[in-house]
Write a protein that holds these residues in place. Sequence first.
Motif, short mmCIF file in Angstrom:
data_model
loop_
_atom_site.label_atom_id
_atom_site.label_comp_id
_atom_site.label_asym_id
_atom_site.label_seq_id
_atom_site.Cartn_x
_atom_site.Cartn_y
_atom_site.Cartn_z
N HIS A 26 -1.27 10.65 -12.63
CA HIS A 26 -1.19 9.32 -12.00
C HIS A 26 -1.71 8.23 -12.93
O HIS A 26 -1.09 7.18 -13.08
CB HIS A 26 -1.97 9.33 -10.68
CG HIS A 26 -1.63 8.21 -9.78
ND1 HIS A 26 -2.33 7.93 -8.62
CD2 HIS A 26 -0.65 7.27 -9.85
CE1 HIS A 26 -1.78 6.88 -8.03
NE2 HIS A 26 -0.78 6.46 -8.75
N HIS A 73 -1.89 -0.56 -9.82
CA HIS A 73 -2.73 0.59 -10.16
C HIS A 73 -4.12 0.17 -10.61
O HIS A 73 -5.11 0.79 -10.26
CB HIS A 73 -2.03 1.49 -11.18
CG HIS A 73 -0.91 2.28 -10.58
ND1 HIS A 73 0.37 1.79 -10.49
CD2 HIS A 73 -0.90 3.49 -9.96
CE1 HIS A 73 1.14 2.69 -9.86
NE2 HIS A 73 0.39 3.73 -9.54
N TRP A 121 2.69 0.35 -1.00
CA TRP A 121 1.26 0.07 -1.02
C TRP A 121 0.82 -0.51 0.31
O TRP A 121 1.57 -1.25 0.94
CB TRP A 121 0.95 -0.95 -2.13
CG TRP A 121 1.35 -0.47 -3.48
CD1 TRP A 121 2.62 -0.50 -4.02
CD2 TRP A 121 0.53 0.18 -4.46
NE1 TRP A 121 2.62 0.08 -5.26
CE2 TRP A 121 1.35 0.49 -5.56
CE3 TRP A 121 -0.84 0.50 -4.51
CZ2 TRP A 121 0.86 1.12 -6.70
CZ3 TRP A 121 -1.33 1.12 -5.65
CH2 TRP A 121 -0.48 1.43 -6.72
N ASP A 154 -2.49 3.31 -2.72
CA ASP A 154 -1.19 3.71 -3.25
C ASP A 154 -0.62 4.79 -2.34
O ASP A 154 -1.25 5.84 -2.16
CB ASP A 154 -1.41 4.27 -4.68
CG ASP A 154 -0.12 4.56 -5.43
OD1 ASP A 154 0.94 4.64 -4.79
OD2 ASP A 154 -0.20 4.71 -6.67
N HIS A 158 3.54 10.18 -5.74
CA HIS A 158 2.84 10.64 -6.95
C HIS A 158 1.31 10.49 -6.82
O HIS A 158 0.57 11.10 -7.56
CB HIS A 158 3.37 9.95 -8.22
CG HIS A 158 3.07 8.49 -8.35
ND1 HIS A 158 3.96 7.56 -8.85
CD2 HIS A 158 1.95 7.77 -8.05
CE1 HIS A 158 3.40 6.36 -8.86
NE2 HIS A 158 2.19 6.46 -8.37
#
Length: 208
Positions: A26, A73, A121, A154, A158
Motif C-alpha cells: 500500500h 494517502h 475514501w 482509505d 488494496h
Amino acid sequence: MFQLRKLPFAQESLSQFISAKTFEYHYGKHHQTYINNLNNLIQGNEFENMHLLDIILKGSGGVFNNAAQVFNHDFYWDSIAPQGSVMSDQLKEAIEKNFGSIEKFQEELTNKATTLFGSGWCWLVLVGDKLEIVQTSNAQVPMSEGKIPLLTVDVWEHAYYIDYKNARPSYLGKFYEFINWGFASKMYEQAKNKGMEALREYISNLYA
Ligand code: FE
C-alpha cells in the motif's frame, strides 16, 4: 519532483491493524506509484513546481487522479497512529454537537465507509463551522467542494484485502481503534482558524 513522504510512525506499532505486507504494497508500491506517475505527468508543463493543492484543484484526468491519490494517502497515514491517541476537548465537543455523541459519530463513519460502493475514501470534514462525514469515489477529494479534511480512511480494496480479505467492516473496526485523534484535533483547530489555508500548510510541510 515529489518524493514519497516518510510514514509518521513505526510500522510495527500498527501491526495489530496493518501488516508489514500491506505496508509493503500500500505504501511501498501503490503510494509510490502515484508519486512516480505524478512526477512523469507534470514534467515540463504548467503543473511542474505547482503546489500539490493547486495541482489537485486545477488538474484533470491523470494529473488530478495521481495528485489527489498522493495527497489522499499522505492524509490517511496521518489519520492513523498507535493506539491511545486522544481527541482534544474542542473536537470532542464539536463531534458531540454535530453527531449527537461519540458513539453516533462512530456509527455514521463506519456506516458511510462500509456502504461506499466500489473504491474511495470516507472523510471527517469541516464545512463552515459544521462537521460532516462525506464519501468520495476513486481519487475524489472534499477540497473540490470547499470542504476541509480533518481525517480520512482509505476504503479501496488494496487498503485491506491482504489483512481482512473482503471484510471491509472488520478493517473499519480496527481503523477506529487506531485513529490519530491528536492529528484530527490539530487539523480541526487550524481549519477553524485558517480555513483551507490550514490544508495548504499541511501539504507545504510535507513537500518543503
Ligand atoms: Fe490506498
